[in-house]
Design a protein around this motif. Structure first.
Motif, mmCIF file in Angstrom:
data_model
loop_
_atom_site.group_PDB
_atom_site.id
_atom_site.type_symbol
_atom_site.label_atom_id
_atom_site.label_comp_id
_atom_site.label_asym_id
_atom_site.label_seq_id
_atom_site.Cartn_x
_atom_site.Cartn_y
_atom_site.Cartn_z
ATOM 1 N N LYS A 123 0.824 -1.201 0.000
ATOM 2 C CA LYS A 123 0.000 0.000 0.000
ATOM 3 C C LYS A 123 0.864 1.259 0.000
ATOM 4 N N ALA A 124 1.937 1.249 0.806
ATOM 5 C CA ALA A 124 2.830 2.405 0.867
ATOM 6 C C ALA A 124 3.524 2.633 -0.470
ATOM 7 N N VAL A 125 3.970 1.547 -1.109
ATOM 8 C CA VAL A 125 4.624 1.655 -2.418
ATOM 9 C C VAL A 125 3.661 2.260 -3.435
ATOM 10 N N GLN A 126 2.426 1.776 -3.446
ATOM 11 C CA GLN A 126 1.451 2.270 -4.410
ATOM 12 C C GLN A 126 1.123 3.748 -4.181
ATOM 13 N N GLU A 127 1.035 4.150 -2.917
ATOM 14 C CA GLU A 127 0.740 5.555 -2.613
ATOM 15 C C GLU A 127 1.878 6.468 -3.064
ATOM 16 N N LEU A 128 3.109 6.056 -2.786
ATOM 17 C CA LEU A 128 4.263 6.851 -3.207
ATOM 18 C C LEU A 128 4.390 6.863 -4.730
ATOM 19 N N ALA A 129 4.070 5.742 -5.360
ATOM 20 C CA ALA A 129 4.128 5.676 -6.826
ATOM 21 C C ALA A 129 3.128 6.635 -7.448
ATOM 22 N N ARG A 130 1.943 6.710 -6.851
ATOM 23 C CA ARG A 130 0.942 7.663 -7.364
ATOM 24 C C ARG A 130 1.431 9.100 -7.229
ATOM 25 N N ALA A 131 2.099 9.378 -6.101
ATOM 26 C CA ALA A 131 2.617 10.731 -5.881
ATOM 27 C C ALA A 131 3.686 11.087 -6.916
ATOM 28 N N VAL A 132 4.561 10.112 -7.206
ATOM 29 C CA VAL A 132 5.615 10.351 -8.202
ATOM 30 C C VAL A 132 5.009 10.541 -9.584
ATOM 31 N N ARG A 133 4.024 9.701 -9.929
ATOM 32 C CA ARG A 133 3.374 9.848 -11.240
ATOM 33 C C ARG A 133 2.700 11.205 -11.364
ATOM 34 N N ASN A 134 2.118 11.681 -10.263
ATOM 35 C CA ASN A 134 1.461 12.990 -10.276
ATOM 36 C C ASN A 134 2.481 14.099 -10.539
ATOM 37 N N LEU A 135 3.679 13.957 -9.953
ATOM 38 C CA LEU A 135 4.720 14.966 -10.131
ATOM 39 C C LEU A 135 5.278 14.977 -11.553
ATOM 40 N N THR A 136 5.152 13.844 -12.241
ATOM 41 C CA THR A 136 5.725 13.755 -13.592
ATOM 42 C C THR A 136 4.644 13.662 -14.673
ATOM 43 N N ASP A 137 3.440 14.088 -14.356
ATOM 44 C CA ASP A 137 2.322 14.048 -15.295
ATOM 45 C C ASP A 137 2.452 15.188 -16.317
ATOM 46 N N ARG A 138 2.627 14.837 -17.578
ATOM 47 C CA ARG A 138 2.808 15.853 -18.620
ATOM 48 C C ARG A 138 1.580 16.743 -18.793
ATOM 49 N N ARG A 139 0.405 16.215 -18.415
ATOM 50 C CA ARG A 139 -0.807 17.027 -18.538
ATOM 51 C C ARG A 139 -0.819 18.160 -17.525
ATOM 52 N N LYS A 140 -0.109 17.974 -16.427
ATOM 53 C CA LYS A 140 -0.090 19.002 -15.373
ATOM 54 C C LYS A 140 1.150 19.881 -15.445
ATOM 55 N N HIS A 141 2.181 19.368 -16.100
ATOM 56 C CA HIS A 141 3.432 20.125 -16.208
ATOM 57 C C HIS A 141 3.802 20.200 -17.688
ATOM 58 N N LYS A 142 3.325 21.228 -18.352
ATOM 59 C CA LYS A 142 3.475 21.337 -19.803
ATOM 60 C C LYS A 142 4.925 21.363 -20.257
ATOM 61 N N VAL A 143 5.820 21.821 -19.387
ATOM 62 C CA VAL A 143 7.223 21.896 -19.772
ATOM 63 C C VAL A 143 7.784 20.509 -20.090
ATOM 64 N N LEU A 144 7.175 19.461 -19.525
ATOM 65 C CA LEU A 144 7.653 18.094 -19.772
ATOM 66 C C LEU A 144 7.407 17.673 -21.212
ATOM 67 N N ALA A 145 6.376 18.259 -21.845
ATOM 68 C CA ALA A 145 6.097 17.940 -23.241
ATOM 69 C C ALA A 145 7.187 18.511 -24.154
ATOM 70 N N GLN A 146 7.833 19.561 -23.670
ATOM 71 C CA GLN A 146 8.888 20.194 -24.461
ATOM 72 C C GLN A 146 10.227 19.475 -24.279
ATOM 73 N N ASP A 147 10.458 18.969 -23.082
ATOM 74 C CA ASP A 147 11.734 18.320 -22.799
ATOM 75 C C ASP A 147 11.537 17.265 -21.713
ATOM 76 N N GLY A 148 11.320 16.008 -22.148
ATOM 77 C CA GLY A 148 11.060 14.930 -21.199
ATOM 78 C C GLY A 148 12.224 14.614 -20.292
ATOM 79 N N SER A 149 13.442 14.966 -20.710
ATOM 80 C CA SER A 149 14.608 14.652 -19.888
ATOM 81 C C SER A 149 14.646 15.464 -18.602
ATOM 82 N N ILE A 150 13.809 16.498 -18.528
ATOM 83 C CA ILE A 150 13.729 17.310 -17.308
ATOM 84 C C ILE A 150 13.369 16.435 -16.111
ATOM 85 N N VAL A 151 12.509 15.436 -16.334
ATOM 86 C CA VAL A 151 12.105 14.540 -15.247
ATOM 87 C C VAL A 151 13.326 13.844 -14.649
#
Length: 268
Positions: free
Chosen positions: A195-223
């Motif tokens: 459960k802890a792994v899944q919760e942290l994984a969701r948090a990481v995915r949220n931080l790297t979501d291209r829909r929420k952080h448009k700059v990632l669409a320009q340069d994915g290596s930023i992640v």
């Protein structure tokens, strides 16, 4: 390795999805289930699932020896049956069959999953097979398996000296390989850890979501660069070892990383 029936169609309601006695996976990979479902829908077939009926529970459901993801794919497409082969043999023999299948699976085990399943074999199969056979079955090194065998002998003796029926272990080799320091909190139970792994994984995915952080669409290596800055080089190396190392001795102790790391705290 063991006798098996020819492939046949087995109703899904005869299969116990929840028993993980023979699974080596630490958590579920939904993307892999979707990939298998696409293959099943396009080609109409997947490799046969390996199943086993416990002789001590002749009326019970069939247990999955290898193929949890395939069963999940069948269920996701609302199929009623799956192509399967029934494995014959004792629980120990079937556990060895599972190890054989895991090593050759299309979705590779992580280093930790590989070590943990080998640790399970050492505990449950004991010395009924040779060290060389364990090396061949699991892909782990001779030194590691020797350490596991010595550790299990030590834990059994300690349990006997303390008047306990069974050693107090977590099943995670990285945690069981040494005694817990005095005052350290008890290890998380498997369900709590998942459960802890899944919760942290969701948090990481949220931080790297291209829909929420448009700059990632320009340069994915930023992640990758941002993770390196936030976590530090030592942690990044440990993550690489965790995912790809073939020997748990190369895995870095997370607590040591935590003490050494002086960068900014992660926002979760």
């Amino acid at each position: 390795m063991n006798d098996m029936t020819t492939a046949e169609l087995v109703r899904l309601d005869q299969i116990d999805d929840y028993d993980t006695s023979f699974s080596a996976r630490s958590w579920r990979n939904d993307d892999w289930t979707k990939t298998l479902a696409v293959t099943l829908k396009r080609t109409g077939k997947l490799d046969p699932v390996l199943l086993w009926r416990d002789p001590d529970s002749p009326e019970g459901k069939l247990l999955i020896v290898d193929g949890h993801y395939r069963i999940a794919a069948y269920r996701s497409l609302k199929r009623a049956e799956a192509v399967a082969q029934i494995v014959q043999g004792s629980r120990e023999q079937v556990l060895l069959q599972a190890a054989h299948s895991h090593l050759r699976g299309k979705l590779p085990l992580s280093a930790r999953e590989q070590a943990n399943f080998t640790w399970k074999l050492v505990r449950e199969v004991g010395r009924s097979i040779s060290k060389a056979e364990l090396v061949k079955l699991t892909g782990m090194g001779t030194t590691t398996i020797s350490r596991m065998r010595a550790r299990w002998t030590e834990l059994l003796q300690k349990a006997q000296d303390d008047g306990e029926d069974e050693p107090d272990i977590t099943g995670d080799w990285h945690r069981d390989m040494k005694d817990k320091p005095v005052g350290e909190p008890d290890a998380l139970k498997d369900e709590e850890r998942t459960k802890a792994v899944q919760e942290l994984a969701r948090a990481v995915r949220n931080l790297t979501d291209r829909r929420k952080h448009k700059v990632l669409a320009q340069d994915g290596s930023i992640v990758l660069e941002a993770m390196s800055v936030a976590l530090g080089d030592e942690t990044v190396r440990a993550l690489h070892d965790f995912a790809f190392s073939s020997d748990e001795e190369l895995l870095t102790d997370w607590k040591a990383i935590e003490v050494a790391h002086t960068g900014p705290e992660m926002p979760f």
